[in-house]
Design an enzyme around this catalytic site. Structure first.
Site, PDB file in Angstrom:
ATOM      1  N   LYS A 113       0.824  -1.216   0.000  1.00 51.88           N
ATOM      2  CA  LYS A 113       0.000   0.000   0.000  1.00 51.88           C
ATOM      3  C   LYS A 113       0.855   1.261   0.000  1.00 51.88           C
ATOM      4  O   LYS A 113       0.465   2.268  -0.564  1.00 51.88           O
ATOM      5  CB  LYS A 113      -0.977   0.005   1.183  1.00 51.88           C
ATOM      6  CG  LYS A 113      -2.052  -1.067   1.017  1.00 51.88           C
ATOM      7  CD  LYS A 113      -3.349  -0.769   1.738  1.00 51.88           C
ATOM      8  CE  LYS A 113      -4.396  -1.787   1.305  1.00 51.88           C
ATOM      9  NZ  LYS A 113      -5.597  -1.830   2.108  1.00 51.88           N
ATOM     10  N   LYS A 195      -4.433 -11.645  -5.841  1.00 52.40           N
ATOM     11  CA  LYS A 195      -5.663 -11.768  -5.054  1.00 52.40           C
ATOM     12  C   LYS A 195      -6.800 -10.918  -5.651  1.00 52.40           C
ATOM     13  O   LYS A 195      -6.562  -9.807  -6.128  1.00 52.40           O
ATOM     14  CB  LYS A 195      -5.325 -11.297  -3.636  1.00 52.40           C
ATOM     15  CG  LYS A 195      -6.490 -10.989  -2.728  1.00 52.40           C
ATOM     16  CD  LYS A 195      -6.005 -10.412  -1.403  1.00 52.40           C
ATOM     17  CE  LYS A 195      -6.379  -8.946  -1.291  1.00 52.40           C
ATOM     18  NZ  LYS A 195      -7.244  -8.574  -0.194  1.00 52.40           N
ATOM     19  N   LYS A 198     -11.147  -5.598  -4.037  1.00 48.51           N
ATOM     20  CA  LYS A 198     -12.195  -4.647  -4.388  1.00 48.51           C
ATOM     21  C   LYS A 198     -11.614  -3.319  -4.849  1.00 48.51           C
ATOM     22  O   LYS A 198     -12.308  -2.512  -5.448  1.00 48.51           O
ATOM     23  CB  LYS A 198     -13.154  -4.464  -3.218  1.00 48.51           C
ATOM     24  CG  LYS A 198     -12.519  -3.933  -1.952  1.00 48.51           C
ATOM     25  CD  LYS A 198     -13.500  -3.947  -0.795  1.00 48.51           C
ATOM     26  CE  LYS A 198     -12.736  -3.763   0.502  1.00 48.51           C
ATOM     27  NZ  LYS A 198     -13.394  -4.213   1.678  1.00 48.51           N
TER      28      LYS A 198
HETATM   29  P1  ATP Z   1      -8.600  -4.370  -0.592  1.00 54.08           P
HETATM   30  O1  ATP Z   1      -8.444  -5.498  -1.539  1.00 54.08           O
HETATM   31  O2  ATP Z   1      -9.290  -3.193  -1.147  1.00 54.08           O
HETATM   32  O3  ATP Z   1      -7.371  -4.055   0.171  1.00 54.08           O
HETATM   33  P2  ATP Z   1     -10.022  -6.338   0.711  1.00 54.08           P
HETATM   34  O4  ATP Z   1     -10.904  -6.784  -0.399  1.00 54.08           O
HETATM   35  O5  ATP Z   1      -8.845  -7.143   1.096  1.00 54.08           O
HETATM   36  O6  ATP Z   1      -9.612  -4.855   0.480  1.00 54.08           O
HETATM   37  P3  ATP Z   1     -10.698  -6.162   3.478  1.00 54.08           P
HETATM   38  O7  ATP Z   1     -11.729  -5.361   4.154  1.00 54.08           O
HETATM   39  O8  ATP Z   1      -9.305  -5.721   3.634  1.00 54.08           O
HETATM   40  O9  ATP Z   1     -10.999  -6.185   1.941  1.00 54.08           O
HETATM   41  O10 ATP Z   1     -10.844  -7.701   3.837  1.00 54.08           O
HETATM   42  C1  ATP Z   1     -11.938  -8.266   4.488  1.00 54.08           C
HETATM   43  C2  ATP Z   1     -11.784  -9.750   4.648  1.00 54.08           C
HETATM   44  O11 ATP Z   1     -11.876 -10.400   3.379  1.00 54.08           O
HETATM   45  C3  ATP Z   1     -10.448 -10.195   5.237  1.00 54.08           C
HETATM   46  O12 ATP Z   1     -10.649 -11.265   6.121  1.00 54.08           O
HETATM   47  C4  ATP Z   1      -9.666 -10.654   4.035  1.00 54.08           C
HETATM   48  O13 ATP Z   1      -8.696 -11.621   4.364  1.00 54.08           O
HETATM   49  C5  ATP Z   1     -10.773 -11.264   3.192  1.00 54.08           C
HETATM   50  N1  ATP Z   1     -10.431 -11.250   1.764  1.00 54.08           N
HETATM   51  C6  ATP Z   1     -10.190 -10.163   1.013  1.00 54.08           C
HETATM   52  N2  ATP Z   1      -9.924 -10.499  -0.257  1.00 54.08           N
HETATM   53  C7  ATP Z   1      -9.987 -11.847  -0.317  1.00 54.08           C
HETATM   54  C8  ATP Z   1      -9.813 -12.807  -1.359  1.00 54.08           C
HETATM   55  N3  ATP Z   1      -9.500 -12.433  -2.587  1.00 54.08           N
HETATM   56  N4  ATP Z   1      -9.963 -14.105  -1.064  1.00 54.08           N
HETATM   57  C9  ATP Z   1     -10.285 -14.499   0.183  1.00 54.08           C
HETATM   58  N5  ATP Z   1     -10.471 -13.648   1.214  1.00 54.08           N
HETATM   59  C10 ATP Z   1     -10.318 -12.343   0.983  1.00 54.08           C
END
Ligand code: ATP
Ligand code: LTN
Length: 330
Positions: A113, A195, A198
């Protein structure tokens, strides 16, 4: 006997993807009967990247509605908003004083980040995992169900708990990670070595929980696979592997059985069916979500009650901490 405690959270930064659902929220639902669960909307974490205030307010409510639409039941679990319980920031300060700069600097998420936001490299991004540790440790948490990407942050939370306990005396429960074998890392549909996120600039890379049917069909049709053309589950066919996992978790069908079913067929039919499986898996969530968003007064009652319950527990821990570090009580 008291139930064991679960804590987890999602940032209200934009819309949730099926990665957030399959990696985290879906697993939270299954824990509600056996554990005393705290599910938090971590708005303090969200402002480590720039947010538009009006949108942050809306996203916070949206995530609350999505939690409930996914099956988090406010009669069983405590659902609350992080900034409503000041103990989270107060414990963060104390934990900051026993956190090592070196260890924080090695956090993968911070490195990634900070590379992306060089012009706005704020200190919040650096201490982000300390706030996350405070979230967890305040509730004497036993289990933290998260996706794979949070593993390193959880390790830090465990380290801080142990360090504090050793320095002052037993205060915090040392939490365990709850990371599933399948679904803990849903990959991007466009670059399956990364990964699903969003915050990806390419919206074809992710499926949102609130995407409509045609959008889901289109995104899955465009999902990157390979030129081998045979249905198989292995690390040479990462795109396909990811799609098969998504199919398996949504349908409940085992991976070998899916591979068997589509063996000898091209990717077209599999993708068409997968789209329907995903649509089926989230249509119920969308219906409930829409209902809840039309009932904002009800949502407000939920988060007010949630904050009261959470604060009661959080303050018990914070008081102990303040006493142990030597703060004079008021
Ligand atoms: P960003 O990708 O914008 O950094 P994020 O999608 O990771 O955000 P968070 O709020 O940081 O969203 O994560 C919320 C939960 O979702 C956490 O437990 C994270 O591990 C899980 N998570 C996020 N992306 C994935 C993914 N691609 N596969 C499985 N779990 C995920
Ligand atoms: N950093 C987490 C969100 C988060 C969290 C938590 C998860 C904040 N506090 C406490 C579990 C427990 C993320 O998913 N990015």
């Amino acid at each position: 006997m008291d139930k064991k405690v679960v804590f987890s959270g999602v940032q209200p930064s934009g819309k949730l993807t099926i990665g957030n659902y399959l990696g985290a929220i879906k697993n939270w639902v299954e824990l509600q009967d056996e554990y005393d669960c705290y599910y938090c909307i971590v708005d303090l974490h969200a402002i480590t990247i720039p947010q538009v205030p009006k949108e942050l307010r809306r996203s916070t409510l949206e995530v609350l509605a999505l939690y409930m639409a996914c099956g988090i039941d406010p009669d069983k679990s405590t659902i609350f908003i992080q900034s409503h319980v000041p103990a989270h920031t107060e414990l963060t300060w104390v934990l900051n004083t026993i956190s090592y700069m070196g260890q924080l600097g090695r956090m993968t998420q911070y490195k990634e980040k900070s590379r992306r936001s060089e012009e706005n490299l704020n200190a919040g991004l650096f201490t982000y995992p300390v706030l996350m540790a405070a979230d967890i440790l305040l509730y004497q948490t036993d289990l933290v169900p998260v996706g794979e990407d949070q593993k390193q942050h959880l390790e830090l939370a465990r380290d801080l708990a142990i360090r504090f306990n050793n320095k002052y005396s037993e205060t915090f429960k040392v939490p365990e990670p709850g990371i599933k074998d399948v679904g803990a890392k849903i990959m991007s549909l466009q670059s399956p070595e990364a990964k699903m996120s969003k915050s990806d600039a390419d919206e074809n890379a992710y499926i949102l929980l609130l995407d409509d049917k045609d959008t889901i069909r289109r995104k899955i049709k465009r999902a990157v696979t390979d030129s081998l053309g045979t249905i198989a589950y292995n690390d040479e066919q990462l795109g396909l592997k990811n799609l098969i996992e998504i199919y398996s978790i949504f349908s409940g069908e085992k991976i070998p059985s899916i591979v068997n079913k589509y063996e000898g067929q091209g990717y077209g039919k599999f993708k068409e069916d997968l789209a329907e499986v995903v649509i089926d898996g989230i249509s119920n969530i969308q219906e409930k979500y829409n209902y809840l968003m039309d009932n904002k007064d009800y949502l407000e009652k939920i988060y007010i009650k949630g904050a009261e319950k959470a604060e009661y527990q959080a303050l018990k821990t914070l008081r102990k901490v303040y006493k142990k570090v030597g703060f004079l009580p008021r």
